[in-house]
Scaffold this active site. Structure first.
Site, PDB file in Angstrom:
ATOM      1  N   ARG A  46       0.846  -1.209   0.000  1.00  0.00           N
ATOM      2  CA  ARG A  46       0.000   0.000   0.000  1.00  0.00           C
ATOM      3  C   ARG A  46       0.875   1.251   0.000  1.00  0.00           C
ATOM      4  O   ARG A  46       0.615   2.218  -0.709  1.00  0.00           O
ATOM      5  CB  ARG A  46      -0.937  -0.003   1.229  1.00  0.00           C
ATOM      6  CG  ARG A  46      -1.968  -1.135   1.201  1.00  0.00           C
ATOM      7  CD  ARG A  46      -3.064  -0.929   2.231  1.00  0.00           C
ATOM      8  NE  ARG A  46      -2.669  -1.159   3.607  1.00  0.00           N
ATOM      9  CZ  ARG A  46      -2.709  -2.343   4.243  1.00  0.00           C
ATOM     10  NH1 ARG A  46      -3.112  -3.428   3.596  1.00  0.00           N
ATOM     11  NH2 ARG A  46      -2.350  -2.455   5.508  1.00  0.00           N
ATOM     12  N   LYS A 137     -12.084  14.791   5.548  1.00  0.00           N
ATOM     13  CA  LYS A 137     -13.228  14.312   4.756  1.00  0.00           C
ATOM     14  C   LYS A 137     -14.134  13.432   5.612  1.00  0.00           C
ATOM     15  O   LYS A 137     -13.653  12.628   6.416  1.00  0.00           O
ATOM     16  CB  LYS A 137     -12.728  13.499   3.563  1.00  0.00           C
ATOM     17  CG  LYS A 137     -13.867  12.765   2.832  1.00  0.00           C
ATOM     18  CD  LYS A 137     -13.355  11.867   1.726  1.00  0.00           C
ATOM     19  CE  LYS A 137     -13.920  10.474   1.900  1.00  0.00           C
ATOM     20  NZ  LYS A 137     -13.597   9.563   0.791  1.00  0.00           N
ATOM     21  N   GLU A 178     -19.214  15.655   2.410  1.00  0.00           N
ATOM     22  CA  GLU A 178     -19.516  14.730   1.301  1.00  0.00           C
ATOM     23  C   GLU A 178     -20.792  13.936   1.541  1.00  0.00           C
ATOM     24  O   GLU A 178     -20.757  12.875   2.169  1.00  0.00           O
ATOM     25  CB  GLU A 178     -18.339  13.765   1.092  1.00  0.00           C
ATOM     26  CG  GLU A 178     -18.586  12.790  -0.049  1.00  0.00           C
ATOM     27  CD  GLU A 178     -17.433  11.825  -0.317  1.00  0.00           C
ATOM     28  OE1 GLU A 178     -16.436  11.849   0.423  1.00  0.00           O
ATOM     29  OE2 GLU A 178     -17.555  11.036  -1.257  1.00  0.00           O
ATOM     30  N   LYS A 220     -18.379  18.172  -1.402  1.00  0.00           N
ATOM     31  CA  LYS A 220     -18.031  17.065  -2.320  1.00  0.00           C
ATOM     32  C   LYS A 220     -19.294  16.283  -2.641  1.00  0.00           C
ATOM     33  O   LYS A 220     -19.637  15.317  -1.948  1.00  0.00           O
ATOM     34  CB  LYS A 220     -16.974  16.173  -1.663  1.00  0.00           C
ATOM     35  CG  LYS A 220     -16.592  14.955  -2.501  1.00  0.00           C
ATOM     36  CD  LYS A 220     -15.263  14.360  -2.051  1.00  0.00           C
ATOM     37  CE  LYS A 220     -14.980  13.057  -2.756  1.00  0.00           C
ATOM     38  NZ  LYS A 220     -13.611  12.595  -2.582  1.00  0.00           N
TER      39      LYS A 220
END
Ligand code: 13P
Length: 338
Positions: A46, A137, A178, A220
């Site tokens: 990753r 976020k 979002e 978003k």
């Protein structure tokens, strides 16, 4: 709260020609992406994959205003021992962090979900700030069909988004707000419009009630689009027209910027839709991208877990970042994809 600092960060996140790289896939999601390219998902693979994106100098400098990171990544070190966050910052790009703990089934609302993660959020934000995050976020997932979403689930998600946004601003972190109406079912574009409009209205009402400063957020949203399984797919122009209409109906002009999610659209479709909106309209907010899949599908495929493919993967990433950068200015053309 330092509102000037928040506004400066929000403006930089949606600067013309630039947008956000969403690289905050959870461990389970990145595993399924790696499964598709035959790569085992470990902390090192990753890291290697994300490091190749963050070291794509031209893409990062020219077109990526900020990167949304996952908890593991914001603490991780590159192969040469430098912090991944420092690599991002070295290109003038801003590190951000996903802080929600994912959507969970709502009791008494079958098939609907509310996002967890408000507990201890203040402490986590302070820790992330020290690690370099200047924006965050939180994703609310809105399930959609003829019956869903219910008013109860939309209110619960809007409330959580607003509580999160207020805490972020208090800690001088710009909240990406979002509320995602899913795109993968069989509803038509008009149902998507109706639900997106409702969700955005409720979200901005909740933000108002929590005294969130709209100049210091980035919204978003999903685009207004037919579900992937719907037999009737709308044209690029119809998606652009309906999305802009929906945003004008619901998003105050004091919001600094709007950065769309791609939500499973093909990478070129996500670019074409963004471009059409910016080419056809003068808007009160900068309209750009905050894509995960639409920026990463091509570089993931090119990389396939092999060091010798890193230059090809970086070229593929630059191509999508460049195309979307042009789309944020309304200057993309289909011929450029060839
Ligand atoms: P997609 O662009 O793949 O939808 O991801 C963006 C994102 O951050 C979703 O929360």
């Amino acid at each position: 709260m330092n509102l000037d600092q928040l506004v400066e960060t929000a403006k930089a996140m949606v600067a013309p020609g630039k947008g956000i790289l969403a690289a905050d896939e959870s461990t389970a999601t990145i595993r399924s992406r790696f499964d598709a390219i035959g790569v085992e998902s470990t902390p090192d693979t990753r890291r290697d994959y994300r490091e190749l994106l963050f070291r794509s100098e031209k893409a990062m400098q020219d077109h990526i205003s900020g990167v949304i990171l996952y908890d593991e990544t914001i603490r991780q070190f590159a192969r040469d021992g430098s912090r991944l966050v420092e690599i991002i910052k070295s290109h003038g790009s801003i590190p951000g962090i996903k802080v929600d703990m994912g959507p969970r089934e709502m009791p008494f609302f079958p098939g609907e979900r509310v996002t967890d993660g408000l507990d201890n959020l203040r402490d986590r934000l302070r820790d992330y700030y020290v690690h370099g995050a200047r924006f965050a976020k939180w994703r609310a997932v809105i399930d959609i069909d003829a019956r869903r979403p219910s008013a109860g689930s939309v209110k619960a998600n809007a409330h959580a988004l607003a509580r999160y946004a207020a805490m972020c601003q208090e800690e001088n972190i710009v909240p990406i707000v979002e509320p995602e109406v899913l795109m993968d079912l069989d509803h038509d574009i008009n149902r998507c419009f109706e639900v997106t409009e409702y969700v955005l209205k409720m979200t901005f009402q909740a933000l108002y009630e929590m005294r969130v400063q709209l100049e210091g957020i980035v919204l978003k949203p999903n685009m207004v689009i037919a579900g992937r399984k719907c037999k009737t797919q709308a044209s690029v122009d119809e998606v652009a027209e309906k999305t802009v209409q929906c945003l004008k109906n619901t998003v105050p002009s004091t919001v600094t910027g709007i950065a769309f999610l791609s939500g499973g659209q093909s990478d070129v479709a996500a670019t074409a839709h963004l471009n059409a909106m910016n080419a056809m309209h003068a808007l009160p907010w900068n309209l750009t991208f905050s894509y995960g899949r639409a920026l990463q599908a091509a570089p993931q495929k090119a990389w396939a877990g092999k060091d010798e493919n890193i230059p090809a993967a970086q070229a593929a990433f630059y191509k999508r970042a460049h195309m979307n950068g042009l789309a944020s200015l309304g200057q993309w053309k289909e011929e450029l994809e060839a």
